[in-house]
Design a protein around this motif. Structure first.
Motif, PDB file in Angstrom:
ATOM      1  N   ASP A   1      -5.880  10.479  11.668  1.00  0.00           N
ATOM      2  CA  ASP A   1      -7.025  10.591  10.762  1.00  0.00           C
ATOM      3  C   ASP A   1      -6.651   9.898   9.452  1.00  0.00           C
ATOM      4  O   ASP A   1      -5.998  10.481   8.595  1.00  0.00           O
ATOM      5  N   LEU A   2      -7.062   8.640   9.327  1.00  0.00           N
ATOM      6  CA  LEU A   2      -6.629   7.811   8.197  1.00  0.00           C
ATOM      7  C   LEU A   2      -7.813   7.379   7.350  1.00  0.00           C
ATOM      8  O   LEU A   2      -8.842   6.938   7.872  1.00  0.00           O
TER       9      LEU A   2
ATOM     10  N   ALA B   1       0.834  -1.192   0.000  1.00  0.00           N
ATOM     11  CA  ALA B   1       0.000   0.000   0.000  1.00  0.00           C
ATOM     12  C   ALA B   1       0.871   1.245   0.000  1.00  0.00           C
ATOM     13  O   ALA B   1       1.988   1.238   0.489  1.00  0.00           O
ATOM     14  N   LYS B   2       0.323   2.313  -0.541  1.00  0.00           N
ATOM     15  CA  LYS B   2       1.063   3.559  -0.637  1.00  0.00           C
ATOM     16  C   LYS B   2       0.372   4.611   0.217  1.00  0.00           C
ATOM     17  O   LYS B   2      -0.818   4.849   0.064  1.00  0.00           O
ATOM     18  N   LEU B   3       1.107   5.210   1.138  1.00  0.00           N
ATOM     19  CA  LEU B   3       0.562   6.252   1.994  1.00  0.00           C
ATOM     20  C   LEU B   3       0.696   7.585   1.294  1.00  0.00           C
ATOM     21  O   LEU B   3       1.774   7.978   0.877  1.00  0.00           O
TER      22      LEU B   3
ATOM     23  N   PRO C   1      -4.363  14.639   8.224  1.00  0.00           N
ATOM     24  CA  PRO C   1      -5.051  13.459   7.682  1.00  0.00           C
ATOM     25  C   PRO C   1      -4.198  12.789   6.615  1.00  0.00           C
ATOM     26  O   PRO C   1      -3.413  13.451   5.937  1.00  0.00           O
ATOM     27  N   ALA C   2      -4.353  11.492   6.467  1.00  0.00           N
ATOM     28  CA  ALA C   2      -3.586  10.749   5.469  1.00  0.00           C
ATOM     29  C   ALA C   2      -4.492   9.756   4.759  1.00  0.00           C
ATOM     30  O   ALA C   2      -5.528   9.347   5.281  1.00  0.00           O
ATOM     31  N   ILE C   3      -4.069   9.384   3.571  1.00  0.00           N
ATOM     32  CA  ILE C   3      -4.790   8.390   2.771  1.00  0.00           C
ATOM     33  C   ILE C   3      -3.838   7.239   2.494  1.00  0.00           C
ATOM     34  O   ILE C   3      -2.726   7.449   2.016  1.00  0.00           O
TER      35      ILE C   3
END
Length: 112
Positions: free
Chosen positions: A54-55, A2-4, A24-26
């Motif tokens: 906050d993901l 996965a890529k943050l 926040p991050a995705i």
């Protein structure tokens, strides 16, 4: 893997209140979120949560998901709640909804 994806900013420590949380991050999930890749995804998720409160899990690329993925998400939601963090699913394809449905878990019930 996965890529943050997230927004980073630098702030002088003296100006950051003690209650301030990270941006926040995705976490963009890979196409294969099954038992074959769940160990690596677990590590990616743990690392992402260590950097943000906050993901969002971006499921847009997921083409394969199984009960191992559902279990990981359920566990991550529990961790988020215990640590007063936020976890959301975004761009949820039918394959992910099917995995949740087969496991008897409603993604809507997991909103944290």
């Amino acid at each position: 893997m996965a890529k943050l994806v997230g927004v980073r900013c630098s702030v002088r420590a003296s100006r950051v209140p003690s209650f301030a949380m990270s941006a926040p991050a995705i976490l963009k999930l890979p196409d294969d979120c099954s038992i074959r890749t769940i160990q690596a995804l677990h590590g990616d998720l743990g690392a992402a949560f260590a950097r943000t409160s906050d993901l969002t899990l971006d499921c847009g690329e997921v083409a394969r998901a199984d009960i191992a993925f559902v279990q990981l998400v359920v566990s991550a939601v529990g961790t988020a709640r215990r640590q007063s963090k936020s976890l959301r699913l975004a761009h949820v394809p039918d394959v992910v909804m099917t995995a949740f449905r087969r496991s008897g878990v409603s993604p809507e019930s997991l909103v944290s």
